[in-house]
Design a protein around this motif. Structure first.
Motif, mmCIF file in Angstrom:
data_model
loop_
_atom_site.group_PDB
_atom_site.id
_atom_site.type_symbol
_atom_site.label_atom_id
_atom_site.label_comp_id
_atom_site.label_asym_id
_atom_site.label_seq_id
_atom_site.Cartn_x
_atom_site.Cartn_y
_atom_site.Cartn_z
ATOM 1 N N PRO A 117 0.834 -1.212 0.000
ATOM 2 C CA PRO A 117 0.000 0.000 0.000
ATOM 3 C C PRO A 117 0.867 1.261 0.000
ATOM 4 C CG PRO A 117 -0.705 -1.556 1.696
ATOM 5 C CD PRO A 117 0.609 -2.051 1.175
ATOM 6 N N ILE A 118 0.302 2.326 -0.564
ATOM 7 C CA ILE A 118 0.981 3.624 -0.615
ATOM 8 C C ILE A 118 0.206 4.611 0.247
ATOM 9 C CG2 ILE A 118 1.746 5.512 -2.100
ATOM 10 C CD1 ILE A 118 1.654 3.458 -4.436
ATOM 11 N N VAL A 119 0.894 5.233 1.173
ATOM 12 C CA VAL A 119 0.313 6.288 1.997
ATOM 13 C C VAL A 119 1.052 7.583 1.684
ATOM 14 C CG1 VAL A 119 -0.168 7.111 4.323
ATOM 15 C CG2 VAL A 119 -0.279 4.663 3.828
ATOM 16 N N ALA A 120 0.316 8.628 1.349
ATOM 17 C CA ALA A 120 0.916 9.934 1.041
ATOM 18 C C ALA A 120 0.618 10.898 2.177
ATOM 19 C CB ALA A 120 0.372 10.479 -0.271
ATOM 20 N N TRP A 121 1.629 11.648 2.575
ATOM 21 C CA TRP A 121 1.477 12.614 3.675
ATOM 22 C C TRP A 121 1.990 13.974 3.217
ATOM 23 C CZ3 TRP A 121 5.404 12.954 8.247
ATOM 24 C CH2 TRP A 121 5.031 14.013 9.101
ATOM 25 N N TRP A 122 1.079 14.966 3.174
ATOM 26 C CA TRP A 122 1.454 16.345 2.888
ATOM 27 C C TRP A 122 1.800 17.006 4.225
ATOM 28 C CZ3 TRP A 122 -1.697 13.451 -0.002
ATOM 29 C CH2 TRP A 122 -1.563 13.537 -1.392
ATOM 30 N N ALA A 123 3.096 17.196 4.469
ATOM 31 C CA ALA A 123 3.558 17.573 5.809
ATOM 32 C C ALA A 123 3.487 19.063 6.090
ATOM 33 C CB ALA A 123 4.999 17.081 6.015
ATOM 34 N N ASP A 124 3.244 19.892 5.078
ATOM 35 C CA ASP A 124 3.071 21.331 5.337
ATOM 36 C C ASP A 124 1.977 21.883 4.436
ATOM 37 O OD1 ASP A 124 4.688 21.257 3.025
ATOM 38 O OD2 ASP A 124 6.486 21.789 4.155
ATOM 39 N N GLU A 125 2.226 22.922 3.689
ATOM 40 C CA GLU A 125 1.173 23.582 2.921
ATOM 41 C C GLU A 125 0.502 22.625 1.934
ATOM 42 O OE1 GLU A 125 0.576 27.825 0.520
ATOM 43 O OE2 GLU A 125 2.473 27.319 1.488
ATOM 44 N N LEU A 126 -0.822 22.762 1.794
ATOM 45 C CA LEU A 126 -1.598 21.789 1.036
ATOM 46 C C LEU A 126 -1.946 22.277 -0.361
ATOM 47 C CD1 LEU A 126 -4.183 20.837 3.805
ATOM 48 C CD2 LEU A 126 -1.928 19.870 3.404
ATOM 49 N N PRO A 127 -2.044 21.358 -1.326
ATOM 50 C CA PRO A 127 -2.584 21.726 -2.647
ATOM 51 C C PRO A 127 -4.087 21.922 -2.547
ATOM 52 C CG PRO A 127 -2.136 19.374 -2.552
ATOM 53 C CD PRO A 127 -1.615 19.959 -1.268
#
Length: 320
Positions: A117-127
């Motif tokens: 599985p792939i988990v993506a984490w946006w750690a600061d400013e978001l799109p």
């Protein structure tokens, strides 16, 4: 072990990682997932530190896309961290600039673990919409942190508008212990007695907005958000301050001074009881989210149905 590779390609990075294994210097642990961290260069190290600690519970391959400026020279520098420098994981840091600064699937495809599985984490400013980004489309779960955005409440509303099953936000994860304690309090009296609820927290705190929405959805009564002043010079994180249940027979409140590990539960007759309610660290929240690969249905309901119906004007001065 840390290996730096300058001005390279992802295929070369993948080849170097295989060489490290074949040379016998790296112990191959069972990796349960690939964690892709999307961050700025300035925030990369705190995010890696949190992921390393979380990886002790969830061994994984960590791929960090630390984007630079589009206006800079087009190049890709990489760093591979294994062994004691990577917790229970393998860490691959990709620092891209110029035409490579865009965080695309091509940047990570050669480095993903097969059949994991792939988990993506946006750690600061978001799109604008994490689910429609190249990395978001291939991820099984998408973790955001609206509290890290320069305008956190607006970021939370964007997340709500574009919610896709599999999305979650660490502002919600920070509420786990609060929700457990509040549910226990509600079990001690008839919720039909309630006339209202007040949530007090630092201004612009997305966790407070989500908690107010959760309470409003569960209790079907007015919930007021009140911003409380907290010293800006303090290094302590901005937090929830108190939740008060209003009843004709007397209020019941759960309050936690900023930075304290013990909250005070004050009953209608004035008795005060200490309740463990520690501030949750980034790595603890991240580890909790990595435990599940299914959608958090409660979060989805609160985010998409309850939050839009919640008055957030009291959550931040001047917020509309």
């Amino acid at each position: 072990m840390i290996v730096d590779i300058e001005n390279t390609t992802t295929s070369k990075v993948s080849k170097k990682l295989r060489e490290l294994r074949e040379d016998g210097g790296v112990v191959a642990l069972t990796r349960v997932l690939t964690l892709v961290i999307l961050t700025s260069k300035d925030n990369a190290e705190p995010a890696i530190a949190a992921a390393n600690l979380a990886s002790r519970e969830h061994p994984c391959r960590i791929i960090v896309l630390a984007s630079g400026q589009v206006a800079d020279e087009t190049r890709l520098d990489a760093q591979i961290r294994v062994g004691g420098d990577a917790g229970a994981s393998e860490v691959i840091v990709l620092e891209a600039s110029g035409e490579l600064a865009e965080q695309t699937e091509a940047m990570v495809s050669a480095l993903l673990l097969p059949d994991a599985p792939i988990v993506a984490w946006w750690a600061d400013e978001l799109p604008e919409n994490v689910g429609s980004t190249p990395i978001g489309r291939i991820a099984h779960r998408r973790i955001t942190d609206s509290a890290m955005d320069p305008r956190p409440l607006e970021a939370l509303q964007r997340i709500s508008a574009h919610y896709t099953a599999g999305d979650t936000d660490l502002a919600w994860t920070r509420l786990t212990h609060w929700r457990i304690q509040l549910a226990s309090i509600l079990d001690t009296f008839d919720p039909a007695e309630l006339t209202g609820v007040t949530v007090e927290a630092a201004a612009d705190l997305p966790s407070a907005a989500l908690l107010a929405a959760w309470l409003q959805q569960a209790l079907r009564i007015p919930v007021s958000l009140v911003s409380t002043a907290q010293p800006v010079e303090s290094e302590l994180p901005l937090t929830l301050t108190a939740v008060t249940f209003h009843r004709p027979s007397g209020d019941v409140s759960l309050s936690r001074p900023r930075g304290e590990e013990i909250a005070e539960l004050r009953s209608a007759d004035g008795l005060v009881q200490g309740v463990p309610l520690p501030v949750r660290t980034l790595q603890v929240c991240l580890a909790e989210e990595l435990r599940r690969l299914d959608s958090d249905e409660v979060y989805g309901e609160v985010l998409t149905r309850a939050l839009p119906a919640t008055d957030l004007s009291g959550a931040s001065p001047g917020f509309n």
